[in-house]
Scaffold this motif. Structure first.
Motif, PDB file in Angstrom:
ATOM      1  N   GLY A 257      -2.816   7.391   2.808  1.00 41.52           N
ATOM      2  CA  GLY A 257      -3.105   8.217   1.652  1.00 41.52           C
ATOM      3  C   GLY A 257      -3.799   9.514   2.014  1.00 41.52           C
ATOM      4  N   HIS A 258      -3.701  10.496   1.134  1.00 37.09           N
ATOM      5  CA  HIS A 258      -4.304  11.807   1.405  1.00 37.09           C
ATOM      6  C   HIS A 258      -5.827  11.747   1.452  1.00 37.09           C
ATOM      7  CE1 HIS A 258      -0.623  14.051   1.524  1.00 37.09           C
ATOM      8  NE2 HIS A 258      -0.264  13.707   0.305  1.00 37.09           N
ATOM      9  N   SER A 259      -6.420  10.708   0.873  1.00 34.40           N
ATOM     10  CA  SER A 259      -7.879  10.565   0.927  1.00 34.40           C
ATOM     11  C   SER A 259      -8.314   9.710   2.115  1.00 34.40           C
ATOM     12  CB  SER A 259      -8.395   9.937  -0.370  1.00 34.40           C
ATOM     13  OG  SER A 259      -7.846   8.641  -0.559  1.00 34.40           O
ATOM     14  N   GLU A 260      -7.365   9.337   2.969  1.00 34.83           N
ATOM     15  CA  GLU A 260      -7.662   8.461   4.101  1.00 34.83           C
ATOM     16  C   GLU A 260      -7.403   9.191   5.420  1.00 34.83           C
ATOM     17  OE1 GLU A 260      -6.347   4.211   2.135  1.00 34.83           O
ATOM     18  OE2 GLU A 260      -4.769   5.627   2.684  1.00 34.83           O
ATOM     19  N   SER A 261      -8.061   8.727   6.460  1.00 34.95           N
ATOM     20  CA  SER A 261      -7.806   9.279   7.789  1.00 34.95           C
ATOM     21  C   SER A 261      -7.942   8.168   8.809  1.00 34.95           C
ATOM     22  CB  SER A 261      -8.788  10.418   8.111  1.00 34.95           C
ATOM     23  OG  SER A 261     -10.106   9.916   8.214  1.00 34.95           O
ATOM     24  N   LEU A 262      -7.315   8.364   9.956  1.00 34.78           N
ATOM     25  CA  LEU A 262      -7.371   7.369  11.018  1.00 34.78           C
ATOM     26  C   LEU A 262      -8.199   7.906  12.175  1.00 34.78           C
ATOM     27  CD1 LEU A 262      -3.716   5.977  11.048  1.00 34.78           C
ATOM     28  CD2 LEU A 262      -5.685   5.267   9.674  1.00 34.78           C
ATOM     29  N   ILE A 263      -9.492   8.022  11.935  1.00 38.69           N
ATOM     30  CA  ILE A 263     -10.401   8.455  12.989  1.00 38.69           C
ATOM     31  C   ILE A 263     -10.466   7.354  14.044  1.00 38.69           C
ATOM     32  CG2 ILE A 263     -12.786   9.073  13.534  1.00 38.69           C
ATOM     33  CD1 ILE A 263     -13.032  10.110  10.660  1.00 38.69           C
ATOM     34  N   GLY A 264     -10.333   7.729  15.297  1.00 45.83           N
ATOM     35  CA  GLY A 264     -10.267   6.730  16.354  1.00 45.83           C
ATOM     36  C   GLY A 264      -8.956   5.985  16.302  1.00 45.83           C
ATOM     37  N   LEU A 265      -7.864   6.726  16.378  1.00 47.56           N
ATOM     38  CA  LEU A 265      -6.517   6.163  16.260  1.00 47.56           C
ATOM     39  C   LEU A 265      -6.277   5.058  17.280  1.00 47.56           C
ATOM     40  CD1 LEU A 265      -4.284   9.340  15.937  1.00 47.56           C
ATOM     41  CD2 LEU A 265      -4.763   7.683  14.161  1.00 47.56           C
ATOM     42  N   PRO A 266      -5.533   4.005  16.882  1.00 52.17           N
ATOM     43  CA  PRO A 266      -5.057   3.074  17.910  1.00 52.17           C
ATOM     44  C   PRO A 266      -4.250   3.845  18.944  1.00 52.17           C
ATOM     45  CG  PRO A 266      -4.643   2.216  15.697  1.00 52.17           C
ATOM     46  CD  PRO A 266      -5.115   3.636  15.533  1.00 52.17           C
ATOM     47  N   GLY A 267      -4.305   3.425  20.205  1.00 53.15           N
ATOM     48  CA  GLY A 267      -3.662   4.168  21.278  1.00 53.15           C
ATOM     49  C   GLY A 267      -2.171   4.344  21.117  1.00 53.15           C
ATOM     50  N   LEU A 268      -1.535   3.482  20.304  1.00 55.55           N
ATOM     51  CA  LEU A 268      -0.084   3.590  20.170  1.00 55.55           C
ATOM     52  C   LEU A 268       0.343   4.591  19.109  1.00 55.55           C
ATOM     53  CD1 LEU A 268      -0.199   1.784  17.497  1.00 55.55           C
ATOM     54  CD2 LEU A 268       0.496  -0.105  18.954  1.00 55.55           C
TER      55      LEU A 268
END
Length: 281
Positions: A257-268
């Motif tokens: 969602g636009h209000s969400e982010s993936l800080i510290g993305l999984p390496g894949l």
């Protein structure tokens, strides 16, 4: 109004107040079952969603209702409570830029191959059917594509499978799609619309709890995981994103969602465009 010492404030007829102590019982129970962490400011929301069940079951307090759903073994009532707690707002073509990106950027890269998309928090089905309309428009109603919709709530999944919605929910559906893929109700169904049978047959709905081991539902080219991880704490969010991303095909896309982010993305995963991530090949 401040109540005199020893007295409780007068509440509207039939309304029961949830105490802080009662709310403290619900918080870890809900988080364990659903992954949803309810902050203290959500106490009124929780009470509002469960209040009718207290009246229907003639249960005097939220503490007594907690005993009923958490300790009495009443599985049917427990599922009703989970349905009420986890149901969130949804509508057709929510956050339309994602559907633009799907149509204009993602699907052209998949041209000539079968396409599978998972709506991982589909609620009552509007997102899954929105995806199906885009795929039918691009690849044909009988084209090589499939949409899977999933949710933890059995109640909203039943509504999704039926594909029947109030007509006022149609205002975000593009006019051409509305004409092609939706039927206007008549008679007893006046004021409602039904998703066309041919489109419904291309969408399958499954009960899935994202914080548990995911079922064998295959691999996907695109996964929409929107407006759900915002309710998880950091550890749960990372675990869910990792597990969901494992079900992407190499080079597939994860949409949040636009209000969400993936800080510290999984390496894949790597960023493809804002709120859209691609699985490394």
């Amino acid at each position: 109004m401040i109540a005199p010492a020893g007295l409780n404030p007068v509440l509207p007829f039939g309304m029961v107040e949830m105490t802080d102590a009662e709310f403290a019982h619900y918080q870890p129970w809900i988080e364990k079952l659903t992954g949803i962490h309810l902050a203290p400011v959500k106490k009124a929301m929780l009470a509002g969603r469960l209040a009718k069940r207290l009246r229907d079951r003639a249960v005097p307090t939220f503490g007594d209702y907690f005993q009923l759903i958490a300790q009495s073994g009443d599985d049917a009532e427990r599922q009703i409570a989970i349905d009420l707690i986890t149901t969130n707002e949804t509508y057709f073509f929510r956050e339309p830029r994602h559907f633009d990106a799907l149509r204009e950027q993602l699907l052209p890269l998949l041209k000539g191959q079968p396409v599978r998309i998972w709506s991982a928090a589909s609620a009552s089905g509007e997102e899954a059917y929105s995806l199906a309309m885009e795929l039918a428009s691009t690849l044909g109603i009988q084209g090589p594509w499939e949409v899977i919709g999933s949710d933890i709530s059995s109640r909203v999944l039943a509504q999704a499978r039926r594909g029947l919605y109030p007509m006022e929910r149609a205002h975000n559906i593009p006019p051409d799609y509305l004409k092609q893929y939706c039927l206007r109700g008549t008679g007893e169904y006046m004021g409602q619309m039904l998703i066309d049978r041919a489109l419904r047959q291309k969408v399958r709905f499954e009960a899935v709890n994202l914080i548990e081991s995911l079922p064998e539902i295959g691999r996907f080219d695109v996964i929409f995981l929107r407006n759900v991880i915002i309710y998880f704490d950091g550890d749960t969010k990372r675990r869910v994103v990792q597990a969901v991303a494992e079900l992407l095909k190499p080079g597939g896309w994860l949409v949040v969602g636009h209000s969400e982010s993936l800080i510290g993305l999984p390496g894949l995963l790597e960023s493809f465009m804002p709120t859209i991530y691609r699985k490394r090949k």
